[in-house]
Scaffold this motif. Structure first.
Motif, short mmCIF file in Angstrom:
data_model
loop_
_atom_site.label_atom_id
_atom_site.label_comp_id
_atom_site.label_asym_id
_atom_site.label_seq_id
_atom_site.Cartn_x
_atom_site.Cartn_y
_atom_site.Cartn_z
N ILE A 11 -59.70 26.78 46.13
CA ILE A 11 -60.93 26.82 46.67
C ILE A 11 -61.63 28.29 46.34
N GLY A 12 -60.85 29.29 46.28
CA GLY A 12 -61.34 30.53 46.16
C GLY A 12 -62.08 30.76 44.96
N LEU A 30 -60.67 29.34 34.49
CA LEU A 30 -59.27 29.53 33.96
C LEU A 30 -58.21 28.89 34.62
N GLU A 31 -58.18 27.79 34.87
CA GLU A 31 -57.15 27.16 35.55
C GLU A 31 -55.68 26.86 35.00
N THR A 128 -55.43 26.39 31.33
CA THR A 128 -55.45 27.58 30.72
C THR A 128 -54.85 28.71 31.77
N ASP A 159 -56.11 33.65 41.61
CA ASP A 159 -55.22 32.77 41.22
C ASP A 159 -53.90 32.95 42.14
N ILE A 182 -42.22 25.90 57.35
CA ILE A 182 -43.14 24.76 57.86
C ILE A 182 -43.06 23.57 56.98
N ARG A 184 -44.85 19.71 56.50
CA ARG A 184 -46.27 19.14 56.85
C ARG A 184 -46.26 17.71 56.19
N THR A 289 -59.83 38.24 44.65
CA THR A 289 -60.46 37.66 45.84
C THR A 289 -59.47 36.49 46.32
N GLN A 298 -51.02 31.46 58.17
CA GLN A 298 -52.12 30.46 58.36
C GLN A 298 -52.70 30.35 59.83
N CYS A 305 -61.47 29.99 54.75
CA CYS A 305 -62.68 30.70 55.18
C CYS A 305 -62.99 32.06 54.69
C1 FAD Z 1 -49.86 25.91 56.12
C2 FAD Z 1 -51.06 26.31 55.87
C3 FAD Z 1 -52.12 25.96 56.60
C4 FAD Z 1 -53.47 26.61 56.32
N1 FAD Z 1 -54.51 26.27 57.02
C5 FAD Z 1 -55.77 26.83 56.87
C6 FAD Z 1 -56.72 26.60 57.70
O1 FAD Z 1 -56.69 25.62 58.54
N2 FAD Z 1 -58.02 27.28 57.34
C7 FAD Z 1 -58.09 28.30 56.21
O2 FAD Z 1 -59.08 28.66 56.14
N3 FAD Z 1 -57.03 28.47 55.62
C8 FAD Z 1 -55.96 27.93 55.78
N4 FAD Z 1 -54.88 28.17 54.98
C9 FAD Z 1 -55.07 29.20 53.92
C10 FAD Z 1 -55.46 28.48 52.50
O3 FAD Z 1 -54.89 27.58 52.35
C11 FAD Z 1 -55.58 29.68 51.45
O4 FAD Z 1 -55.95 30.91 51.95
C12 FAD Z 1 -56.54 29.30 50.55
O5 FAD Z 1 -56.20 27.97 49.91
C13 FAD Z 1 -56.56 30.23 49.22
O6 FAD Z 1 -57.24 29.78 48.36
P1 FAD Z 1 -57.35 30.39 46.71
O7 FAD Z 1 -58.16 29.65 46.01
O8 FAD Z 1 -57.46 31.95 46.96
O9 FAD Z 1 -55.66 30.31 46.23
P2 FAD Z 1 -54.88 29.06 46.02
O10 FAD Z 1 -55.23 27.75 46.81
O11 FAD Z 1 -53.64 29.26 45.82
O12 FAD Z 1 -55.46 28.70 44.43
C14 FAD Z 1 -55.03 29.31 43.15
C15 FAD Z 1 -55.35 28.53 42.23
O13 FAD Z 1 -55.03 29.45 40.95
C16 FAD Z 1 -54.13 28.65 40.03
N5 FAD Z 1 -53.30 29.48 39.23
C17 FAD Z 1 -52.17 30.17 39.86
N6 FAD Z 1 -51.83 31.14 38.81
C18 FAD Z 1 -52.85 31.07 37.78
C19 FAD Z 1 -52.78 31.57 36.55
N7 FAD Z 1 -51.87 32.52 36.15
N8 FAD Z 1 -53.86 31.23 35.70
C20 FAD Z 1 -54.67 30.44 35.86
N9 FAD Z 1 -54.61 29.73 37.36
C21 FAD Z 1 -53.88 29.92 37.97
C22 FAD Z 1 -53.53 27.83 40.79
O14 FAD Z 1 -53.11 26.52 40.25
C23 FAD Z 1 -54.46 27.35 41.89
O15 FAD Z 1 -55.48 26.14 41.39
C24 FAD Z 1 -53.65 27.70 55.06
C25 FAD Z 1 -52.45 28.01 54.48
C26 FAD Z 1 -51.11 27.34 54.93
C27 FAD Z 1 -50.03 27.57 53.61
#
Ligand code: FAD
Length: 404
Positions: A11-12, A30-31, A128, A159, A182, A184, A289, A298, A305
């Motif tokens: 998402i980020g 790069l995913e 990647t 990441d 947890i 789920r 980020t 959580q 958000c």
């Molecule tokens: C139980 C639970 C409930 C939650 N509920 C909520 C909620 O209700 N509302 C809310 O806002 N947030 C909630 N969150 C938090 C939310 O899920 C995370 O903060 C959010 O998903 C973070 O997004 P991100 O993109 O930063 O990280 P991630 O979702 O972890 O995405 C990281 C991405 O990077 C990729 N990646 C990892 N390492 C590498 C690498 N070396 N090279 C390339 N790619 C890589 C991964 O495959 C993944 O696609 C919850 C979290 C949990 C655990």
């Protein structure tokens, strides 16, 4: 304009790619996985997230699949007593201007993914994995697992909680294991008895544990999660778990909540992790980020958000820039650091003080919540849900939490 590498397509990462592309640059996502995907579970989105989504141009498709819930409710997991209820109707909407809604993670992720795929300046690189980087005065050299080096003007580390970009920047080791486990799952709504199909986010609080449930996917599914403060010391992610094991771990649940728990089939288990706030989010042409920067428990339902808010601010600081990339990224970190740190701290506090207290501490919580009016509740979340990522007056320390 700039070529910006984004490590991670969660998402980020997707939101960051979209934001920098909309700011006029080219984003390379790069995913590490071969597919861009998210869990089937649910996610809560407060108005601060909808404002960010609107700014990114994807609020529409997310809202189409979202469920606008009527209230956030905290119930005593033993007696079933309603301890607090924040109505999300007219008073909430007129105060914050945007809804509070719940979505299936995949619906949010696919709205961002489609927008990225449709944008001419977003280039997707599945399969990647980023392994590290070398920052130089002229460019950042991003190393990948396949041995390929991507040379870019900037690198955004999106990441996740076990970020390789963060490891290279901060070297602060693995995330902190919370000691909370947890389980789920997601249940088709057709299997939920009609009298338990509540259009609310419900949290049943017990001594050292809690259960959350709410509808997702346009109301077609029920998201279920139960968490126990069991002192687990080893991080676990997504391990399949038997129904009987989950039921046995929560024997004293109120009959209504237990009836819902009993509907769960394909349970998966995580041991939750977070990180303490850090002041360092950047190094030259590299920034962190989302969870890579500020992984949180959580309990405030704000991790994603915050990642969406980050993305908007990142796009804004880079808008129209082709020089002083490091200065822009430092500005991004300065604009986001304090707020994200506050949310990290409040998230831990909510788990400890609101969701898991026992005995006298639980009675203190009940009395504190009973004394709050609807207006008090809205005031307590104003700094969080009312935050307008576009409004400079909403930045910095001015807007603090009331409840803590
Ligand atoms: C139980 C639970 C409930 C939650 N509920 C909520 C909620 O209700 N509302 C809310 O806002 N947030 C909630 N969150 C938090 C939310 O899920 C995370 O903060 C959010 O998903 C973070 O997004 P991100 O993109 O930063 O990280 P991630 O979702 O972890 O995405 C990281 C991405 O990077 C990729 N990646 C990892 N390492 C590498 C690498 N070396 N090279 C390339 N790619 C890589 C991964 O495959 C993944 O696609 C919850 C979290 C949990 C655990």
């Amino acid at each position: 304009m700039l070529n910006i590498a984004v490590a991670g397509g969660g998402i980020g990462g997707l939101a960051s790619a979209l934001a920098v592309a909309r700011a006029g640059h080219t984003a390379h996502v790069l995913e590490r996985n071969a597919e861009f995907a998210e869990l089937g579970a649910g996610i809560q989105l407060a108005p601060n997230a909808f404002r960010a989504l609107r700014r990114l141009g994807v609020a529409g498709p997310v809202e189409e699949r979202a469920v606008r819930v009527d209230a956030l409710r905290l119930l005593d997991a033993d007696s079933g007593a309603l301890l607090a209820e924040m109505a999300l109707g007219d008073a909430y909407l007129s105060r914050f201007g945007d809804p509070y809604a719940v979505v299936q993670r995949g619906d949010l992720h696919s709205a961002l993914l489609s927008a990225c795929k449709e944008h001419e300046r977003v280039v997707m690189h599945p399969g990647t994995a980023v392994t590290g980087y070398r920052d130089t005065p002229d460019a950042v050299h991003v190393a990948t697992a396949g041995g390929r080096t991507v040379v870019a003007d900037a690198l955004v580390g999106a990441d996740g909680i076990r970020s390789r970009v963060r490891a290279r920047m901060l070297g602060d080791g693995p995330p902190r294991v919370s000691g909370h486990t947890i389980h789920r799952t997601v249940v088709p709504m057709t299997e939920v008895p009609a009298e338990l199909r509540w259009n609310t986010v419900n949290l049943w609080a017990g001594p050292g544990w809690h259960m959350v449930h709410y509808p997702i996917a346009n109301g077609e599914k029920l998201n279920l999660a139960v968490t126990r403060d069991d002192g687990a010391r080893t991080a676990v992610a997504g391990v399949p778990t038997g129904r009987d094991e989950v039921l046995a771990a929560f024997p004293s649940l109120h009959p209504q909540a237990r009836a819902l728990l009993g509907l769960g089939r394909d349970w998966r288990t995580w041991v939750l992790c977070d990180r303490p706030p850090t002041a360092t989010w950047t190094e030259g042409r590299v920034c962190l980020t989302g969870d890579a920067a500020h992984a949180m428990l959580q309990y405030a339902a704000q991790g994603a958000c915050m990642a969406l808010e980050d993305a908007v601010v990142l796009g804004e600081v880079l808008e129209g820039t082709s020089a002083d990339v490091a200065g822009c990224l430092a500005r991004f970190a300065a604009l986001r650091g304090e707020r994200a740190a506050r949310v990290q701290e409040v998230s831990s506090w909510m788990g400890h003080a609101l969701y898991h207290p026992r005995g006298a501490a639980a009675a203190e919580r009940d009395a504190m919540l009973a004394a709050l009016s609807q207006d008090d509740l809205l005031t307590a979340v104003d700094w969080l849900h009312g935050h307008d990522v576009d409004d400079p007056a909403h930045r910095g320390a001015a807007r603090t939490a009331v409840l803590t």
